[in-house]
Design an enzyme around this catalytic site. Sequence first.
Site, PDB file in Angstrom:
ATOM      1  N   GLU A 216     -30.176 -14.949  23.816  1.00  0.00           N
ATOM      2  CA  GLU A 216     -30.535 -14.448  22.487  1.00  0.00           C
ATOM      3  C   GLU A 216     -31.608 -15.328  21.841  1.00  0.00           C
ATOM      4  O   GLU A 216     -32.581 -14.833  21.256  1.00  0.00           O
ATOM      5  CB  GLU A 216     -29.304 -14.377  21.583  1.00  0.00           C
ATOM      6  CG  GLU A 216     -28.213 -13.445  22.053  1.00  0.00           C
ATOM      7  CD  GLU A 216     -27.144 -14.142  22.890  1.00  0.00           C
ATOM      8  OE1 GLU A 216     -26.025 -13.618  22.974  1.00  0.00           O
ATOM      9  OE2 GLU A 216     -27.446 -15.215  23.466  1.00  0.00           O
ATOM     10  N   GLU A 356     -13.073 -20.235  17.812  1.00  0.00           N
ATOM     11  CA  GLU A 356     -13.603 -20.560  19.131  1.00  0.00           C
ATOM     12  C   GLU A 356     -12.898 -21.778  19.706  1.00  0.00           C
ATOM     13  O   GLU A 356     -12.788 -21.927  20.922  1.00  0.00           O
ATOM     14  CB  GLU A 356     -15.114 -20.807  19.056  1.00  0.00           C
ATOM     15  CG  GLU A 356     -15.782 -20.838  20.428  1.00  0.00           C
ATOM     16  CD  GLU A 356     -17.292 -20.790  20.351  1.00  0.00           C
ATOM     17  OE1 GLU A 356     -17.862 -19.696  20.568  1.00  0.00           O
ATOM     18  OE2 GLU A 356     -17.904 -21.841  20.067  1.00  0.00           O
TER      19      GLU A 356
END
Length: 543
Positions: A216, A356
């Site tokens: 990305e 996460e």
Amino acid sequence: MSNFSTPTVGSPAWIRLSEAAATTRDVHLRELFAADPNRAQKYTFSAGSLTCDLSKHRVTDEGMESLLGLVEQSKLAEAITAMFTGQTFNTTEGRAVLHTALRATRDQSILVDGHNVVHDVHEVLDHMAEFANRVRSGAWVGATGQRIRNVVNIGIGGSDLGPAMAYEALKSYSDRGLRCRFVSNVDGADLYEATIDLDPAETLFVVSSKTFTTIETITNATSARTWLTDALGADAVGKHFVAVSTNATKVREFGIDEANMFGFWDWVGGRYSVDSAIGLSLMIAIGPEQFSEFLAGFRTIDEHFRTTPFAANVPVLLALIGVWYRNFFDAQTYAILPYANELSRFSAYLQQLDMESNGKSVDRDGNTLRADSGPIIWGTPGTNGQHAYYQLLHQGTTLIPSDFIGFLTPNHPLAHHHNLLMSNFFAQTEALAFGKSAEQLRAENCPDELIPHRTFEGNRPTSSITAPRLTPRVLGELIALYEHKVFVQGVIWNVNSFDQWGVELGKALATAIGKELDPSFDVHGLTHDSSTNALITRYRDAR
């Protein structure tokens, strides 16, 4: 079993907590406050500039004692020492976990494989400061000789969430002659909107990717390079792009001078990296001196966490309360509700930090967990949330513990606004805790048919975290507070909070599907499930 595996589920401490929760489940906060006039004082703790009132939680003295027993059972003290001294704590990747070294003072020594990493940290900080000062003073100019007025940070995950959150939080301390924008989404709309009104001659891109291969980030950086070179020519790249990375080869291939590369290390996870070179765009915005204050805030809480007895250790206590609700009251979510518009991205930042880190279903040794781990983290600034989801907080059927965060003095001159803001903070925690009974409503002559609708059960738990003012130092303290809270919970649940294998499968599949979206790929060669094949075909047909 690994050195740091200390299973607590089913231990004597865990069993005592189950018993304590059973006796506490039906106790109302009204009763707890009535029984102890000093409850607020007893359950208020300080760490650095932060004051944390935990009295509005559904915890008795006996319950707190049992929670502290769980800490002893988990061998937290040994885990803290292991992390701070650079032992291999991230066992699945064979790495130390040393985000605390990023804010160590220049004279400290922290060894990894016999090497003092603090020297490396300050070498990078000095490099960052020199560069930031050149941009801020106008000494660094673009290809046409114009000074830089726009800084665009290109990253994703921790390379975006941290600096973007901190820039918004500390905008009051920033150079208003510099505009900072943050691009993370590979959706072209993100980059397009970030650059549409900018002058390429006045724009600097900070490309943040440890490997300089994050798909990305490199896609966005490549498109940004095209945007720049279309206007200024290929030779302009070196004056308008710098890199935060460890991959010098890829950085050079992109066209960035290695002298303008700012490094960091594999013992820093992305979600723990805002105080590393990942914070370069923030340092440019607020200046090296204020960035040093930011680091000092982290350091203050590091020292509090490392040295304070657990019974008064704020990150430990917040972690224990989170475990209390997650594992013994079946609370699946936890809300972060900052009463400060500057912290508009703080909840999103904590989503990555917490989810996460502790969103795991196996323990450090690969065994299936016997108890739930990390909760869903969410929230938005007050008072906006009051006109959206607070209805559910007050009268819904789901228990949602919440942290309210606010500041006694604002960074703006509109004092009457701040009075209204903070009156809502205080009122909401009171209303959530104590509610309003049917008897109170009858005394107010509420119509009988409306009493069920207007009754507030209360007993909805909250923390109240306050500080004198939102400054760079205080923001550092807040971030470190939650970093260490997440660490403690990971130790208690016996999960590795510092790997993130869960993000890899989707990335790998996306790479394969990306090739299949190309018109040259034979659609008859698709081998996915029928749903995915249909989605790919529909997209190809539309294109």
